[in-house]
Scaffold this motif. Structure first.
Motif, PDB file in Angstrom:
ATOM      1  N   ALA A 106       0.497  -1.514  -0.243  1.00 33.47           N
ATOM      2  CA  ALA A 106       0.081  -0.465   0.480  1.00 33.47           C
ATOM      3  C   ALA A 106       1.160   1.422   0.030  1.00 33.47           C
ATOM      4  N   LEU A 112      -5.632   6.094  -5.245  1.00 30.61           N
ATOM      5  CA  LEU A 112      -6.177   5.465  -4.218  1.00 30.61           C
ATOM      6  C   LEU A 112      -7.218   4.523  -4.083  1.00 30.61           C
ATOM      7  N   LYS A 113      -7.995   4.121  -4.609  1.00 31.33           N
ATOM      8  CA  LYS A 113      -8.554   2.454  -4.592  1.00 31.33           C
ATOM      9  C   LYS A 113      -7.876   1.532  -4.628  1.00 31.33           C
ATOM     10  N   GLU A 114      -6.628   1.916  -5.441  1.00 31.38           N
ATOM     11  CA  GLU A 114      -5.451   0.624  -4.835  1.00 31.38           C
ATOM     12  C   GLU A 114      -5.062   0.776  -3.103  1.00 31.38           C
ATOM     13  N   LYS A 115      -4.816   1.843  -3.351  1.00 31.31           N
ATOM     14  CA  LYS A 115      -4.148   1.876  -1.943  1.00 31.31           C
ATOM     15  C   LYS A 115      -5.034   1.514  -0.859  1.00 31.31           C
ATOM     16  N   ALA A 116      -6.648   1.563  -0.548  1.00 31.50           N
ATOM     17  CA  ALA A 116      -7.467   1.196   0.047  1.00 31.50           C
ATOM     18  C   ALA A 116      -7.736  -0.628  -0.015  1.00 31.50           C
ATOM     19  N   ARG A 117      -7.834  -1.369  -1.579  1.00 29.10           N
ATOM     20  CA  ARG A 117      -7.378  -2.036  -0.909  1.00 29.10           C
ATOM     21  C   ARG A 117      -6.637  -3.186  -0.592  1.00 29.10           C
ATOM     22  N   LEU A 119      -4.394  -1.757   1.728  1.00 22.75           N
ATOM     23  CA  LEU A 119      -4.513  -1.747   3.184  1.00 22.75           C
ATOM     24  C   LEU A 119      -6.435  -2.372   3.846  1.00 22.75           C
ATOM     25  N   LEU A 120      -6.932  -2.841   3.230  1.00 19.37           N
ATOM     26  CA  LEU A 120      -7.714  -3.864   4.031  1.00 19.37           C
ATOM     27  C   LEU A 120      -7.275  -5.101   2.928  1.00 19.37           C
TER      28      LEU A 120
END
Length: 337
Positions: A106, A112-117, A119-120
């Motif tokens: 991440a 941002l979408k890939e970073k959020a994915r 992190l999840l």
């Protein structure tokens, strides 16, 4: 075994490792089934249980689909991802291998979408380490995000197939890359360094790229090989004078170990996987991205340095022999909780 990825439909290294480990365990007399969203792998010795999915967010939905499967007939459930909802005991032994850190990815991934994915997914890795009876990481540096996980079992390479062959070495200086043109593998950055730095010092050098997403004409001195089968990949390692994967993050980096098993000097950026596999640069060359071209040129121009790195690589690669890795897992399969 559980793995969303397999080589039949994915280039992700986890799938290749699952395939190799499952085959080795079958050779030792174990019965192995792999539950995966990917189709069967041609020639696999293990059983395949397809978990069909459609639509988006498949890795998350794969984990939910696993909750509906009865694993009670198995002695061991060995998950290589996506077992974080299996908190109720399903088998006598539940093993989880964490092949890297999504938290670390991440940091480096764009968007941002890939970073959020990521992190999840990182949170699911933490949950999985609590759900399993035993959790393993593939390199010591991976423990940064799960410091309570003590056991390290590296990924493995089949040394019966990935072997040195000096007679197969190319007549001209040849560098090999295995990865993607874009994103964290940084194939495009390597190509630029090769043309700007390496060709200036070694004009007859060639860069061969095992890469599915590269442009067809990547530039002077560069040959795009596309996707290769195992025999073709081994031949590519054996003809190379040096191997380079300048990834910004690897939890382990199976291509490093494959190259070293074939006696090919490795040049890499100092990501966690490269640092571990090369023993902090004692069995390879670690350089920042902007110095990778210089490091490659120096290896190509020095027969003595290549010979030194070849010896160190072969010795270090013994730690990553798939038979050794399988033995470590067999001990864990039989261990008390």
């Amino acid at each position: 075994m559980i793995s969303y990825y397999l080589p039949s439909a994915s280039k992700i290294g986890v799938g290749f490792q699952v395939h190799e480990l499952a085959n080795e365990l079958v050779r030792r007399g174990h019965y192995v089934d792999v539950f995966s969203e990917c189709p069967p792998v041609d020639g696999a010795a293990y059983g395949h249980r397809h978990v069909p999915l459609s639509g988006g967010l498949r890795t998350f939905r794969f984990a939910l689909a696993l909750r509906k499967i009865d694993f009670s007939s198995y002695d061991v459930l060995h998950a290589h991802g996506d077992d974080y909802w299996l908190w109720r005991r399903r088998v006598a032994r539940h093993i989880r291998t964490i092949h890297g850190s999504c938290f670390e990815e991440a940091i480096h991934i764009r968007g941002l979408k890939e970073k959020a994915r990521m992190l999840l997914l990182g949170l699911t890795e933490v949950l999985a380490s609590i759900v399993a009876d035993h959790t393993v990481v593939v390199s010591p540096q991976t423990r940064r995000w799960t410091p309570w996980v003590r056991r390290v079992i590296p990924n493995g390479v089949d040394g019966r197939r990935f072997t040195p062959d000096p007679a197969a070495r190319a007549a001209r200086p040849t560098v090999l890359f295995v990865g993607t043109w874009n994103n964290r593998k940084r194939g495009a950055a390597l190509a630029a360094q090769f043309q700007r730095v390496v060709l200036q010092r070694v004009p007859d050098a060639s860069l061969e790229m095992v890469c599915r997403d590269a442009p067809p004409d990547a530039g002077a001195g560069i040959r795009i090989l596309g996707a290769l089968n195992d025999d073709e990949l081994i031949a590519a390692y054996q003809r190379a004078w040096a191997f380079c994967l300048p990834s910004d993050y690897e939890g382990f980096g199976i291509p490093y170990a494959e190259a070293m098993a074939c006696g090919v000097p490795v040049v890499a950026t100092p990501n966690p996987g490269a640092r571990y596999v090369t023993d902090e640069g004692r069995a390879g060359v670690l350089a920042p991205l902007d110095a990778v071209g210089t490091a490659i040129a120096e290896v190509l121009l020095s027969p003595e340095r290549r010979e030194e790195l070849t010896r160190a690589s072969i010795e270090r690669a013994g730690l990553f022999e798939i038979a050794r890795v399988a033995s470590a897992y067999e001990s864990l399969y039989r261990a008390d909780r």
